[in-house]
Design a protein around this motif. Structure first.
Motif, PDB file in Angstrom:
ATOM      1  N   UNK A   1      25.391  57.245  24.440  1.00  0.00           N
ATOM      2  CA  UNK A   1      25.058  56.155  25.353  1.00  0.00           C
ATOM      3  C   UNK A   1      25.956  54.944  25.114  1.00  0.00           C
ATOM      4  N   UNK A   2      26.197  54.607  23.848  1.00  0.00           N
ATOM      5  CA  UNK A   2      27.097  53.498  23.541  1.00  0.00           C
ATOM      6  C   UNK A   2      28.471  53.724  24.160  1.00  0.00           C
TER       7      UNK A   2
ATOM      8  N   UNK B   1      14.099  66.294  19.267  1.00  0.00           N
ATOM      9  CA  UNK B   1      13.907  64.862  19.085  1.00  0.00           C
ATOM     10  C   UNK B   1      12.517  64.587  18.510  1.00  0.00           C
ATOM     11  N   UNK B   2      12.417  63.534  17.715  1.00  0.00           N
ATOM     12  CA  UNK B   2      11.110  63.032  17.294  1.00  0.00           C
ATOM     13  C   UNK B   2      10.655  61.963  18.284  1.00  0.00           C
TER      14      UNK B   2
ATOM     15  N   UNK C   1      13.893  55.061  20.262  1.00  0.00           N
ATOM     16  CA  UNK C   1      15.201  54.430  20.015  1.00  0.00           C
ATOM     17  C   UNK C   1      16.143  54.652  21.202  1.00  0.00           C
ATOM     18  N   UNK C   2      16.115  55.858  21.749  1.00  0.00           N
ATOM     19  CA  UNK C   2      16.967  56.162  22.907  1.00  0.00           C
ATOM     20  C   UNK C   2      16.537  55.310  24.102  1.00  0.00           C
TER      21      UNK C   2
ATOM     22  N   UNK D   1      11.866  58.622  26.530  1.00  0.00           N
ATOM     23  CA  UNK D   1      13.209  58.058  26.373  1.00  0.00           C
ATOM     24  C   UNK D   1      13.756  57.504  27.680  1.00  0.00           C
ATOM     25  N   UNK D   2      13.073  57.767  28.790  1.00  0.00           N
ATOM     26  CA  UNK D   2      13.495  57.229  30.076  1.00  0.00           C
ATOM     27  C   UNK D   2      14.001  58.246  31.070  1.00  0.00           C
ATOM     28  N   UNK D   3      13.934  59.528  30.729  1.00  0.00           N
ATOM     29  CA  UNK D   3      14.429  60.573  31.636  1.00  0.00           C
ATOM     30  C   UNK D   3      13.342  60.963  32.629  1.00  0.00           C
TER      31      UNK D   3
END
Length: 352
Positions: free
Chosen positions: A61-62, A79-80, A86-87, A124-126
């Protein structure tokens, strides 16, 4: 290589169409990056100060933000819940969209793990996930009609296990045409599932390997489209068939603006994710007996049309080959190709 368009434009470029609706928190409609575009940098074990590897979704992402991409489609396996948060924070801070790439449950015991991954991806936003039904290319992995029918049976079973989870959490799943299904086969599977939560990740170029006309593929699958793998393709003959390469957008044989317009017409919220894989050409051995093991119903006319297309639109220069380059030069080629595609997306198809 000069641009050589062989798809019918049919006036698509002139259509006044809505821009995609953005996911929550996103601030751009720019083209995103599929993690597989960075096949050499993702989890790279090759040290490079100029092109350091990406160890996880945060790194990706960065980098997407740094190069001006609109978002990313990335693997969400293992993923946890904490990492998903965090994502999400990173995605929101950078103003990017996020999509996940996820495996299907093969049996009932796999459903809890699948659900955890769906929940983590959503947290995470997906809102859209991409999946495949077969990890291998059809003509390399399946060596009989019976083996391919078994894939079809298993794929239907997996999607039926997945669908209630997707419906429960209101997350969409796009099945990719991944050099496995011909377009009518995938459309038929989706019709059998019959769910608003299961559709297509529409790859622009994969199905050339299955002797399909690219625009026929687009027209067949675009009614189901949730998300995309954007790419341009170049072709070249070889003894057993033809070679197929991803090339920077606008330098191959696909009419990218027409395809983009058609996707927007059918789904104004569709996302466009670049899958520019920098590698040696793929061999499509369509003149060998083995290739045809699962294609009993494919007419010879499709082979003839594809080979005519290969000859008509043969690249003027040899297709790109990178295996002989040094590690740093391979990484440089990968980055240069992605940047060229992003430039095309902003300047030629106005995804900004």
């Amino acid at each position: 290589m000069d641009r050589r368009v062989f798809l019918q434009k049919a006036g698509m470029g002139a259509m006044a169409l809505s821009l995609p609706q953005l996911p929550d928190g996103a601030k751009t409609t720019g083209m995103g990056i599929v993690v597989h575009s960075y096949g050499m940098r993702w989890n790279s074990k090759t040290p490079s100060s100029a092109y350091p590897g990406f160890t996880n979704a945060l790194d990706l992402l960065d980098h997407c933000h740094q190069i001006g991409a609109g978002g990313a489609q990335v693997v969400v396996s293992d993923w946890t819940a904490d990492f998903a948060k965090q994502v999400r924070a990173k995605r929101d801070k950078l103003g990017l969209y996020l999509e996940g790439s996820i495996g299907l449950p093969k049996k009932a015991e796999d459903v809890p793990k699948f659900e955890r991954e769906v929940v983590n991806a959503k947290d995470a936003g997906a809102q859209v996930l991409r999946t495949v039904c077969s990890s291998g290319r059809r003509y390399e992995t399946y060596h009989s009609g019976e083996a391919f029918q078994e894939l079809k049976k298993n794929a239907l079973a997996s999607l039926r296990l997945a669908e209630p989870v997707l419906q429960k959490h209101k997350v969409k799943l796009g099945v990719e045409n991944h050099k496995d299904w011909r377009a009518p086969e995938l459309a038929a599977i989706l019709q059998q599932i019959g769910s608003e939560w299961v559709g297509v990740t529409l790859d622009f170029g994969n199905s050339i390997a299955l002797l399909e006309d690219p625009m026929d593929v687009i027209k067949t699958l675009v009614p189901f489209v949730f998300t995309t793998h954007v790419k341009d393709m170049a072709v070249e003959e070889y003894a057993d068939g033809f070679l197929l390469s991803e090339v920077p957008l606008g330098t191959g044989i696909l009419d990218i603006p027409a395809i983009i317009a058609l996707c927007k017409k059918h789904n104004p919220a569709v996302t466009f994710n670049l899958e520019m894989i920098t590698r040696d050409p793929l061999e499509i051995p369509c003149l060998t007996d083995g290739y045809w093991a699962t294609f009993a119903d494919v007419p010879g006319a499709d082979l003839a049309r594809t080979l005519r297309m290969v000859r008509q639109y043969k690249a003027k220069a040899a297709l790109p080959r990178i295996s002989q380059l040094s590690a740093d030069n391979r990484l440089a080629a990968e980055e240069e190709n992605i940047l060229a595609c992003l430039s095309y997306s902003k300047n030629q198809i106005e995804l900004k």
